[in-house]
Every structure is written in C-alpha cells, then in structure tokens.
Design a protein around this motif. Structure first.
Motif, mmCIF file in Angstrom:
data_model
loop_
_atom_site.group_PDB
_atom_site.id
_atom_site.type_symbol
_atom_site.label_atom_id
_atom_site.label_comp_id
_atom_site.label_asym_id
_atom_site.label_seq_id
_atom_site.Cartn_x
_atom_site.Cartn_y
_atom_site.Cartn_z
ATOM 1 N N VAL A 1 5.515 4.023 -7.541
ATOM 2 C CA VAL A 1 5.107 2.601 -8.151
ATOM 3 C C VAL A 1 5.487 1.498 -8.572
ATOM 4 O O VAL A 1 5.879 0.483 -9.279
ATOM 5 C CB VAL A 1 3.541 2.779 -8.744
ATOM 6 N N TRP A 2 6.562 2.755 -9.673
ATOM 7 C CA TRP A 2 7.564 1.970 -10.519
ATOM 8 C C TRP A 2 8.860 1.477 -10.177
ATOM 9 O O TRP A 2 9.348 -0.084 -10.550
ATOM 10 C CB TRP A 2 8.448 3.312 -11.692
ATOM 11 N N ALA A 3 9.302 2.002 -9.058
ATOM 12 C CA ALA A 3 10.338 1.434 -8.021
ATOM 13 C C ALA A 3 9.885 0.134 -7.276
ATOM 14 O O ALA A 3 10.010 -0.676 -6.236
ATOM 15 C CB ALA A 3 10.686 2.445 -6.876
ATOM 16 N N ASN A 4 8.311 0.621 -6.680
ATOM 17 C CA ASN A 4 7.838 -0.766 -6.010
ATOM 18 C C ASN A 4 6.948 -1.928 -6.348
ATOM 19 O O ASN A 4 5.572 -1.119 -6.088
ATOM 20 C CB ASN A 4 7.070 -0.640 -4.749
ATOM 21 N N PRO A 5 6.811 -2.072 -7.772
ATOM 22 C CA PRO A 5 5.504 -2.546 -8.610
ATOM 23 C C PRO A 5 4.435 -3.587 -7.478
ATOM 24 O O PRO A 5 3.424 -4.167 -7.950
ATOM 25 C CB PRO A 5 6.434 -3.839 -9.421
ATOM 26 N N ARG A 6 4.848 -4.249 -6.351
ATOM 27 C CA ARG A 6 3.575 -4.549 -5.650
ATOM 28 C C ARG A 6 2.972 -3.667 -4.944
ATOM 29 O O ARG A 6 1.843 -4.432 -4.647
ATOM 30 C CB ARG A 6 4.504 -5.434 -4.697
ATOM 31 N N ILE A 7 2.680 -2.756 -4.916
ATOM 32 C CA ILE A 7 2.048 -1.393 -4.331
ATOM 33 C C ILE A 7 0.589 -2.332 -5.236
ATOM 34 O O ILE A 7 0.731 -1.897 -6.310
ATOM 35 C CB ILE A 7 2.771 0.218 -4.619
ATOM 36 N N ALA A 8 -0.254 -1.945 -4.919
ATOM 37 C CA ALA A 8 -1.406 -2.570 -5.202
ATOM 38 C C ALA A 8 -2.730 -1.457 -4.794
ATOM 39 O O ALA A 8 -3.668 -1.175 -6.199
ATOM 40 C CB ALA A 8 -1.763 -4.092 -4.891
ATOM 41 N N VAL A 9 -2.622 -0.712 -3.753
ATOM 42 C CA VAL A 9 -3.503 0.366 -3.858
ATOM 43 C C VAL A 9 -2.427 1.680 -3.182
ATOM 44 O O VAL A 9 -1.843 1.830 -2.466
ATOM 45 C CB VAL A 9 -4.065 0.064 -2.442
ATOM 46 N N LEU B 1 -3.038 7.133 -14.965
ATOM 47 C CA LEU B 1 -1.502 6.839 -15.610
ATOM 48 C C LEU B 1 -1.219 5.679 -14.678
ATOM 49 O O LEU B 1 -0.485 4.710 -14.652
ATOM 50 C CB LEU B 1 -0.779 7.770 -14.449
ATOM 51 N N THR B 2 -1.961 5.097 -13.687
ATOM 52 C CA THR B 2 -1.978 3.996 -12.867
ATOM 53 C C THR B 2 -2.683 2.755 -12.964
ATOM 54 O O THR B 2 -3.713 3.779 -13.502
ATOM 55 C CB THR B 2 -1.512 3.420 -11.460
ATOM 56 N N GLY B 3 -2.817 1.750 -12.970
ATOM 57 C CA GLY B 3 -3.578 0.681 -12.547
ATOM 58 C C GLY B 3 -4.056 0.206 -11.006
ATOM 59 O O GLY B 3 -4.337 -0.592 -11.080
ATOM 60 N N LYS B 4 -3.668 0.837 -10.559
ATOM 61 C CA LYS B 4 -3.715 0.826 -9.354
ATOM 62 C C LYS B 4 -5.370 0.764 -8.839
ATOM 63 O O LYS B 4 -5.955 2.266 -9.137
ATOM 64 C CB LYS B 4 -2.703 1.260 -8.236
ATOM 65 N N LYS B 5 -5.425 0.265 -7.517
ATOM 66 C CA LYS B 5 -6.736 0.242 -7.208
ATOM 67 C C LYS B 5 -6.742 1.940 -6.598
ATOM 68 O O LYS B 5 -5.292 2.060 -5.185
ATOM 69 C CB LYS B 5 -7.015 -0.345 -5.616
ATOM 70 N N LEU B 6 -7.927 3.470 -6.093
ATOM 71 C CA LEU B 6 -7.652 4.533 -5.614
ATOM 72 C C LEU B 6 -8.225 3.811 -4.394
ATOM 73 O O LEU B 6 -9.726 3.939 -4.781
ATOM 74 C CB LEU B 6 -7.646 5.398 -6.249
ATOM 75 N N ALA B 7 -7.637 5.124 -3.290
ATOM 76 C CA ALA B 7 -8.773 4.778 -1.925
ATOM 77 C C ALA B 7 -8.646 6.057 -1.137
ATOM 78 O O ALA B 7 -7.370 6.748 -1.436
ATOM 79 C CB ALA B 7 -8.485 3.525 -0.938
ATOM 80 N N ALA B 8 -9.998 6.456 -0.963
ATOM 81 C CA ALA B 8 -9.482 7.884 0.248
ATOM 82 C C ALA B 8 -10.417 8.192 1.005
ATOM 83 O O ALA B 8 -11.788 7.620 1.267
ATOM 84 C CB ALA B 8 -9.797 9.423 -1.019
ATOM 85 N N VAL C 1 1.018 -1.191 -0.106
ATOM 86 C CA VAL C 1 0.246 -0.110 0.149
ATOM 87 C C VAL C 1 0.747 1.467 0.296
ATOM 88 O O VAL C 1 2.024 0.892 0.591
ATOM 89 C CB VAL C 1 -1.017 -0.146 0.775
ATOM 90 N N LEU C 2 0.415 1.925 -0.973
ATOM 91 C CA LEU C 2 1.183 3.578 -0.702
ATOM 92 C C LEU C 2 -0.426 4.803 -0.042
ATOM 93 O O LEU C 2 -1.059 4.630 -0.612
ATOM 94 C CB LEU C 2 1.367 3.859 -2.185
ATOM 95 N N VAL C 3 0.776 5.434 0.612
ATOM 96 C CA VAL C 3 -0.189 6.230 1.636
ATOM 97 C C VAL C 3 0.650 7.431 1.018
ATOM 98 O O VAL C 3 1.665 7.815 1.423
ATOM 99 C CB VAL C 3 -0.316 5.903 3.201
ATOM 100 N N VAL C 4 -0.765 7.813 0.732
ATOM 101 C CA VAL C 4 0.037 9.899 0.824
ATOM 102 C C VAL C 4 -0.735 10.906 1.888
ATOM 103 O O VAL C 4 -2.321 10.482 1.608
ATOM 104 C CB VAL C 4 -0.018 9.967 -0.792
#
Length: 398
Positions: A67-75, A93-100, A10-13
């Motif tokens: 995301v490019w550096a960590n391809p396992r990021i799914a969300v 720009l990504t095929g990832k799931k987005l949550a807010a 998971v990537l948290v922003v």
C-alpha cells in the motif's frame, strides 16, 4: 489503459492458488486474471515454497508495504475467511476498503473464537462476498450486516471439447476387466471427504441400480495420511474433526480403497485418484451420468459446486443433492436435477429411470448443456461484478 478501466487499484491476497488445485484456487486465479482487464491488480500470493504459517504471520506488513509503495490501491481483497482473519489489523492500519470472498465452510466453521471474530470484525469489512446465495444467508445469520453481505457467483468457462479417445478404457480395464465395456459409467469428482457422499452412494444407492454400472470417483489422494491418522489418535475427537473440516482431510480415500476390495463392489467401484485434465475430460466424455450425492455434515459445507457445471457442459445429466450452496450452481430441471440429500430410495429410483433409456438421457444432457452455455456466468462476468462493487463507496464508517 482499457476503456472504462479504473485508476483505483486492487491488492489481492490469497493463500489458495495454482499449482495447488481446488475450486477456491480456480476462483482466485480467474479473479486475478480477469480483473486485470479493468484495473491494475497487485498480488500477494502464497507460493508454497515455504511454510504457510510464515506467509500468514508476515502478510500484514507485506500488505502495508504494498500500500505504501502503491498509493493508488483502493481495495484490499482476501480470498477466503481465513485469509481475512489474518488481515484484520488492516481495519485500523490502513484507510483502504477491505473485501473478503467466503466459500461456505469459512462462515459456518464451528469455533467459538472464530464465530466471535466473524461477528466482531469480519462484519466491519467493507464487503463480504459469498459465492452462493445460501452462503450469503449464512453470513447474515453469523452477524454480518445484510448491506455488506453480497452474492457474486463463481464464473465458469468450458475448455475446448476434446475428441473421444478410447484409450481411457485402459484405465478402467486395468481394474475392472473387459466387462467394463458393457457397463453404464457413473462419475463423481472431488476430494474423498464425508460431505461429498461418495461412500454413502456406494453403500446405499449402488445396490439398488438394476443396470450393470461402474462408479468412477476422481479425486486426489491424501498425501499425509500417516500424519493425519496419528493426529486422529492423539488429538481430542472434537479438535480433530474441526481440523479435518478446515483442511479437507481426504480420509474417505481409505474407505474407498477398502470397498474396492470387497466382492460386492470389486467390479462396480473405481477410485482413480487425481487424473491429468486430458484423462478427466475423457472420463466425462464417456460417462453416462454425473452424481453429486452430497450429505449435510455438521460443521462442514459445500460452497458452490463447479464440477456440476463441468459435467453439464460435457453433455452429462448431473444428479445433485439439494444441500448447502449446490443449488446456486445446479438449477433443478434447467442444468441438472436436484434430489433430497441422503434419500437413498429417491436416488435409486431416479438413477434407474435415467439409465433405462440412454437416448432420452443423452437428449436431456444436451438440453442441460445448451441451457448452461446460454446462461453461463463467465469468469469475466464475475470479475466485472467484483470491479463494479469495488468502485462503490463504503456504506458507512467503521
């Protein structure tokens, strides 16, 4: 790797994070900390060491690099609606799931362009997670499909109970003199803004209270008050009001300071400003009653109300207005008492009744404390709910 831990990362922003303070900052911090028990969490956090505008306008390429550096990021998760707004290009720009996660104001904010974005683009995020049930309903009203609008409450965990320290009374005596020892202590916590209802309570409820009382308000003073007052003069009123709601300008601090100088309130009201946690703990320990006299303010919103839970686990009875998202935190007659917002007579009658029997008030506080601790939705419970959600597939293609 922990049992049950996912390989989907998971990537948290977030632009709301300690050392800045507030409920959203606490939620972001605890989500990241506890989510790490279940999956690998990558972080993009505003540090406060450079202009926030630079953070917002650089965050999309920063996400793409992560995301490019960590391809396992799914969300990819945004900590609030404003953060999600700037992450909108990631829909394509990504095929990832987005949550807010949304907290209330970031759903009902009155801007035609912002509401268009909610309907057109936030509705395409995989999930919009509301921190209160009422906020979820506001999401659906704003145009987010009900299948994509979820409710996961904020967690809460009490700090270890400190011992009472009478030194805290020096804070009160400096302002109110020795007579404070014989007064009932009523406390509110929060930024001094209109929706919190502090000034309303002072002017409309405090005069009705029969027992000698000291009403203590703990909250930060606005650091840029001069700039804010200048903006109030040069900007159209409608624009300034929206900015005040969006950024939480603590303008009622000026009114509180003024009221403390008036003869009717000089010995009854104390606005302390921000206090260290150790002193805040002592204020709660010595308090007789906690109040959240929130008002409905068009264009503003109280998302949850963590301070009500802090009061409850301190053994205090919390009187809270039945407005916005507060009923998701305060359950009437279970861990607090809900009263009609803006009904001064009902508030006055209830406060007088509670303060007339201190032993019964303490017993009720102990009951609410016990109920809160038994049914507490912890920060770990919250993180587990997010983790479980993030494992689910997107409901449909965008």
């Amino acid at each position: 790797m922990l049992a049950g831990r996912s390989d989907s990362e998971v990537l948290v922003v977030t632009h709301k994070y300690p050392p800045s303070i507030g409920g959203m900052q606490k939620q972001s911090y605890e989500l990241i900390k506890n989510l790490q028990s279940y999956t690998i969490v990558h972080k993009i956090i505003f540090s406060g060491k450079y202009p926030k505008a630079l953070f917002f306008f650089s965050v999309v390429p920063w996400c793409l690099f992560k995301v490019w550096a960590n391809p396992r990021i799914a969300v990819i998760h945004a900590n609030d609606g404003l953060m999600a707004l700037f992450l909108t290009p990631l829909l394509w720009l990504t095929g990832k799931k987005l949550a807010a996660t949304v907290h209330g104001l970031d759903v009902i904010f009155k801007s035609t362009l912002y509401q268009f974005w909610l309907r057109k683009y936030l509705s395409k995020f995989t999930w919009t997670i509301a921190v209160s049930d009422q906020t979820r309903l506001e999401c659906i009203k704003a145009g987010i499909p009900s299948a994509r609008a979820l409710y996961i409450p904020n967690g809460f965990e009490p700090l270890p109970s400190p011992q009472k320290n009478e030194a805290i009374y020096s804070l009160f005596r400096e302002r109110c003199g020795e007579a404070v020892d014989n007064k009932s202590l009523i406390v509110s916590i929060g930024r001094p803004i209109k929706r919190k209802g502090f000034v309303w309570f002072i002017k409309n409820v405090l005069p009705q209270i029969q027992a000698p009382v000291l009403y203590v308000i703990v909250g930060p003073r606005e650091k840029n008050i001069g700039l804010i007052l200048w903006l109030s003069k040069v900007l159209p009123a409608s624009v300034f009001t929206k900015l005040a709601h969006l950024f939480g300008f603590g303008l009622e601090a000026l009114e509180l300071d003024k009221l403390m100088k008036e003869s009717d309130y000089r010995d009854k009201v104390l606005f302390t400003g921000k206090l260290p946690q150790t002193e805040l703990d002592q204020v709660l320990l010595y308090a007789d009653l906690f109040v959240m006299p929130n008002l409905h303010v068009d264009g503003d919103y109280e998302g949850f109300g963590l301070v009500a839970l802090e009061a409850a686990v301190s053994g205090l009875v919390c009187l809270a207005a039945r407005v916005d998202g507060i009923p998701s935190a305060v359950k009437d007659k279970f861990n607090g008492l809900l009263l009609p917002s803006g009904d001064a007579d009902t508030w006055g009658i209830t406060v007088n009744k509670l303060l007339s029997d201190k032993e019964a008030l303490k017993d009720l506080g102990r009951l609410f404390k016990n109920n809160t601790e038994k049914k507490m939705f912890t920060w770990d419970s919250m993180a587990q709910a997010y983790f479980k959600l993030f494992q689910e597939p997107a409901s449909d293609s965008l």
